[in-house]
Design an enzyme around this catalytic site. Structure first.
Site, PDB file in Angstrom:
ATOM      1  CD  GLU A  66     -25.887  48.338  82.639  1.00  0.00           C
ATOM      2  OE1 GLU A  66     -25.526  48.383  81.452  1.00  0.00           O
ATOM      3  OE2 GLU A  66     -26.994  47.915  83.019  1.00  0.00           O
TER       4      GLU A  66
HETATM    5  C1  LIG Z   1     -23.750  39.560  87.098  1.00  0.00           C
HETATM    6  C2  LIG Z   1     -23.276  40.072  85.779  1.00  0.00           C
HETATM    7  C3  LIG Z   1     -24.204  40.343  84.796  1.00  0.00           C
HETATM    8  C4  LIG Z   1     -23.768  40.804  83.544  1.00  0.00           C
HETATM    9  N1  LIG Z   1     -24.703  41.019  82.562  1.00  0.00           N
HETATM   10  C5  LIG Z   1     -24.277  41.307  81.302  1.00  0.00           C
HETATM   11  C6  LIG Z   1     -25.205  41.379  80.217  1.00  0.00           C
HETATM   12  O1  LIG Z   1     -26.421  41.228  80.396  1.00  0.00           O
HETATM   13  N2  LIG Z   1     -24.726  41.617  78.981  1.00  0.00           N
HETATM   14  C7  LIG Z   1     -23.406  41.802  78.735  1.00  0.00           C
HETATM   15  O2  LIG Z   1     -23.036  42.017  77.596  1.00  0.00           O
HETATM   16  N3  LIG Z   1     -22.489  41.747  79.743  1.00  0.00           N
HETATM   17  C8  LIG Z   1     -22.891  41.497  81.007  1.00  0.00           C
HETATM   18  N4  LIG Z   1     -21.983  41.410  82.046  1.00  0.00           N
HETATM   19  C9  LIG Z   1     -20.559  41.612  81.758  1.00  0.00           C
HETATM   20  C10 LIG Z   1     -20.034  42.934  82.258  1.00  0.00           C
HETATM   21  O3  LIG Z   1     -20.564  43.968  81.478  1.00  0.00           O
HETATM   22  C11 LIG Z   1     -18.496  42.879  82.224  1.00  0.00           C
HETATM   23  O4  LIG Z   1     -18.107  41.988  83.253  1.00  0.00           O
HETATM   24  C12 LIG Z   1     -17.870  44.224  82.429  1.00  0.00           C
HETATM   25  O5  LIG Z   1     -18.076  45.032  81.297  1.00  0.00           O
HETATM   26  C13 LIG Z   1     -16.359  44.143  82.697  1.00  0.00           C
HETATM   27  O6  LIG Z   1     -15.718  43.372  81.767  1.00  0.00           O
HETATM   28  P1  LIG Z   1     -14.717  42.184  82.229  1.00  0.00           P
HETATM   29  O7  LIG Z   1     -15.435  41.382  83.223  1.00  0.00           O
HETATM   30  O8  LIG Z   1     -14.197  41.538  81.019  1.00  0.00           O
HETATM   31  O9  LIG Z   1     -13.546  42.935  82.988  1.00  0.00           O
HETATM   32  P2  LIG Z   1     -12.227  43.501  82.310  1.00  0.00           P
HETATM   33  O10 LIG Z   1     -12.574  44.343  81.150  1.00  0.00           O
HETATM   34  O11 LIG Z   1     -11.261  42.404  82.120  1.00  0.00           O
HETATM   35  O12 LIG Z   1     -11.712  44.453  83.470  1.00  0.00           O
HETATM   36  C14 LIG Z   1     -10.933  43.985  84.584  1.00  0.00           C
HETATM   37  C15 LIG Z   1     -10.399  45.210  85.336  1.00  0.00           C
HETATM   38  O13 LIG Z   1      -9.558  45.980  84.470  1.00  0.00           O
HETATM   39  C16 LIG Z   1     -10.044  47.293  84.345  1.00  0.00           C
HETATM   40  N5  LIG Z   1      -9.828  47.774  82.985  1.00  0.00           N
HETATM   41  C17 LIG Z   1     -10.166  47.191  81.834  1.00  0.00           C
HETATM   42  N6  LIG Z   1      -9.826  47.956  80.782  1.00  0.00           N
HETATM   43  C18 LIG Z   1      -9.250  49.074  81.299  1.00  0.00           C
HETATM   44  C19 LIG Z   1      -8.685  50.250  80.737  1.00  0.00           C
HETATM   45  N7  LIG Z   1      -8.688  50.476  79.426  1.00  0.00           N
HETATM   46  N8  LIG Z   1      -8.179  51.150  81.575  1.00  0.00           N
HETATM   47  C20 LIG Z   1      -8.202  50.975  82.908  1.00  0.00           C
HETATM   48  N9  LIG Z   1      -8.722  49.889  83.494  1.00  0.00           N
HETATM   49  C21 LIG Z   1      -9.247  48.940  82.697  1.00  0.00           C
HETATM   50  C22 LIG Z   1     -11.526  47.193  84.684  1.00  0.00           C
HETATM   51  O14 LIG Z   1     -12.049  48.434  85.128  1.00  0.00           O
HETATM   52  C23 LIG Z   1     -11.531  46.148  85.771  1.00  0.00           C
HETATM   53  O15 LIG Z   1     -11.199  46.724  87.007  1.00  0.00           O
HETATM   54  C24 LIG Z   1     -22.390  41.002  83.303  1.00  0.00           C
HETATM   55  C25 LIG Z   1     -21.464  40.741  84.326  1.00  0.00           C
HETATM   56  C26 LIG Z   1     -21.895  40.275  85.543  1.00  0.00           C
HETATM   57  C27 LIG Z   1     -20.877  39.984  86.594  1.00  0.00           C
END
Ligand SMILES: Cc1cc2nc3c(=O)[nH]c(=O)nc-3n(C[C@H](O)[C@H](O)[C@H](O)COP(=O)(O)OP(=O)(O)OC[C@H]3O[C@@H](n4cnc5c(N)ncnc54)[C@H](O)[C@@H]3O)c2cc1C
Length: 595
Positions: free
Chosen positions: A403
């Site tokens: 979220e």
């Molecule tokens: C169990 C689970 C259920 C999920 N369910 C859904 C779902 O139903 N639908 C869906 O669409 N997604 C879902 N997700 C995905 C989830 O929303 C994403 O994992 C989340 O938005 C983070 O994206 P990412 O994993 O690509 O991390 P990244 O975006 O790669 O982030 C990695 C790190 O970098 C930081 N970061 C990234 N960008 C910035 C910035 N601009 N400035 C500072 N820091 C930054 C982040 O805060 C984090 O600490 C789910 C994930 C999990 C683990």
């Protein structure tokens, strides 16, 4: 001139500048019999139908997951946010909050339920056409059709608009969808997906995609927790989606995605609050029965500190959640609209987007604290699977990631406040200027200890917290101008200060109302708010000092630090005694004492 005075409804973020009165704030103590009844229904559903089957769900029995969603539907739990014209109950957002809190104890099922109700049903209610609502809502509301929300991709999580899934328009107006979505909750068994993609290259768009159109699920992810919730990739290869399945408008997918997230973040905060309350009961009961050195461990001061602090942090979350739900409901009620039209709810959630992000960040972090201390109180038993404490920690960790990660939400909090200030919607700039003038003049703040009445010192402290926030916000805007968005460390400090201001004020106003209304255990409400404000002062001071030192140095820094000392004169209270009282009441009751 009006003859009656309607309480004004604070706009989003306005609490940073304006004072509020206790009788204008919604609190759990103001729940109606109807709210409490649906809360009991949700609680009994979790106790009787879900918790006994958690192990079976963790074996990935998705037929059972579907069946449980249907049972929840039978109790009306899926229809809380849906107008009656579409088969829902059309209840207020306080009810939504109560239901989310109760579902929290079964976190895996809570994720399944949330993806279905909050991330599929809600977008349809808010953005669907009449035809889409009539086609899809009946099945979703009965639980015959399970929904999922597919925004993330392997290369675009936080950067959701960077999605690479593409939809190519066909001569008949339909779309050919190609790409891969990642980490989709309910991905293994959902029937209907809200899929975000780029139409014709760059138009970010939401589509309603039935599994039967050709959606394939990837394998189940091996997750740290939430083992009873399905999480898979979605493979979209030449999936044909009819033209009428565009949700809202082509090129307006960001509006769907961000507004749905405002609502979902608030509900996630609610689940976190509910999870914390449940864990406090586990700690209370365990610490009362576990004996070491000839006595119950609950008699040790170190344990009392933990239980007292678990209550304090949970109370603050609960207070800000109910306050926010009350604001959202009041704004919806004050907006002329047809009961079946979702636009008033949509506008209200947009208005309180800052508060939704605060609920998400503060809720998930308070829950992590509570669950970690719950393990610690259980000692070795906390680390083994015979007790639920370790499962809670594994299940809850993701709350800080999905979220919108807590970093993204922390960036959004000051970002949205400043954007509103620049647009003239929030008088933050003029308030910061007025403060600057006040700081240049003779001291005007009454010293702590002056005045009387319940929580008088804490109310004064909150005024000083707000002034501190204004000082740091004002300096940051002055120092960096439009480049402030590149100064993430300062933005994080600003977010932390804002979170503490909203939490501290929400807790204090609730405790004040409890005291004025002589609710049972009012003295404990007051203890809780006092401890929270005491510690918030220390945190705000630390954040402000670090932010100031990042922006100015030399004489300017010395002047600003002197102003900070003048503002944040908060006399420490005896938190040891207050936490002991809270812990004793918690253990005696066998759970959260302020419910
Ligand atoms: C169990 C689970 C259920 C999920 N369910 C859904 C779902 O139903 N639908 C869906 O669409 N997604 C879902 N997700 C995905 C989830 O929303 C994403 O994992 C989340 O938005 C983070 O994206 P990412 O994993 O690509 O991390 P990244 O975006 O790669 O982030 C990695 C790190 O970098 C930081 N970061 C990234 N960008 C910035 C910035 N601009 N400035 C500072 N820091 C930054 C982040 O805060 C984090 O600490 C789910 C994930 C999990 C683990």
């Amino acid at each position: 001139m009006p003859t009656t005075t309607e309480p004004t409804i604070l706009r989003g973020g306005e609490w940073l500048i304006q004072p509020s009165e206790a009788d204008t704030v919604f609190t759990p103590e103001r729940l109606t019999d109807e709210h409490r009844l649906i809360g009991r229904t949700a609680q009994e559903f979790v106790d009787n139908e879900i918790l006994p089957k958690l192990d079976q769900l963790e074996q990935k029995d998705w037929a059972l997951a579907r069946d449980l969603v249907k049972r929840g539907a039978g109790l009306g739990l899926l229809g809380v946010d849906v107008p009656e014209a579409y088969g829902g109950l059309g209840l207020d957002k306080v009810t939504s909050l109560v239901v989310s809190e109760k579902l929290a104890r079964a976190a895996s099922f809570g994720a399944t339920f949330g993806a279905h109700a909050n991330l599929t049903i809600v977008p349809l209610v808010l953005f669907g056409s009449e035809a889409q609502k009539h086609k899809y809502l009946p099945g979703l509301l009965s639980g015959d059709v399970i929904g999922a929300y597919a925004l993330s991709e392997s290369g675009s999580g936080s950067d959701a608009l960077g999605a690479r899934t593409k939809a190519t328009r066909q001569p008949d107006g339909s779309f050919l969808l190609n790409g891969e979505k990642m980490w989709i909750t309910n991905g293994g068994f959902a029937d209907l997906f809200v899929v975000f993609c780029k139409v014709d290259g760059d138009q970010f768009t939401a589509l309603l995609v039935e599994r039967g159109f050709g959606v394939k699920s990837g394998k189940e992810e091996h997750k740290m927790g939430l083992h009873g919730s399905s999480t898979t990739a979605l493979i979209l290869q030449d999936v044909r989606v009819p033209a009428e399945n565009v949700l809202f408008e082509v090129g307006k997918g960001h509006k769907v995605a961000f507004n749905v997230l405002n609502f979902a973040r608030f509900k996630l905060g609610a689940m976190c609050g509910g999870g914390a309350i449940a864990a406090i009961a586990e700690s209370a009961k365990y610490s009362a029965t576990r004996r070491q050195f000839g006595q119950a461990i609950s008699s040790f001061g170190a344990i009392k500190h933990k239980i007292g602090e678990m209550v304090v942090r949970t109370y603050a979350i609960e207070s800000l959640l109910y306050r926010t739900a009350g604001l959202v409901d009041a704004r919806i009620a004050a907006t002329p609209h047809d009961a079946n039209d979702g636009s008033a709810a949509l506008a209200a959630f947009e208005e309180y987007a800052v508060e939704a992000s605060i609920a998400k960040v503060a809720g998930s972090e308070a829950l992590n604290y509570v669950l970690d201390e719950n393990i610690q109180i259980h000692g070795g038993n906390g680390y083994v699977r015979d007790y639920p404490a370790e499962r809670h920690v594994r299940d809850a960790r993701v709350n800080r990631i999905f979220e919108g990660t807590n970093e993204i939400n922390r960036l959004l909090i000051p970002g949205m406040l400043i954007r509103r200030a620049v647009k003239g919607d929030l008088p933050l700039i003029s308030a910061a200027r007025a403060l600057q003038e006040e700081l240049l003049g003779p001291p005007s703040m009454p010293a702590a200890g002056d005045g009387d009445g319940v929580l008088a010192d804490e109310r004064r402290a909150i005024i000083s917290f707000k002034k501190t926030a204004l000082m740091v916000f004002g300096l940051a805007m002055q120092t960096y101008g439009a480049k402030l968005i590149d100064e993430q460390e300062v933005l994080m400090h600003l977010a932390d200060i804002a979170i503490d201001v909203y939490s501290a004020e929400s807790a204090t106003l609730r405790a004040l109302a409890a005291s004025e209304q002589h609710v049972p255990r009012a003295a404990l409400h007051v203890d809780t708010a006092r401890v929270f404000v005491n510690d918030a002062a220390l945190r705000i001071d630390a954040s402000a000092r670090q932010a100031l030192a990042a922006m100015v140095d030399g004489d300017t820094l010395r002047t600003m630090l002197a102003a900070l000392r003048r503002l944040l004169k908060v006399t420490p209270i005896n938190t040891v005694a207050a936490r002991r009282r809270l812990a004793d009441a918690t253990v005696e009751r066998g759970g959260y004492p302020l419910a």
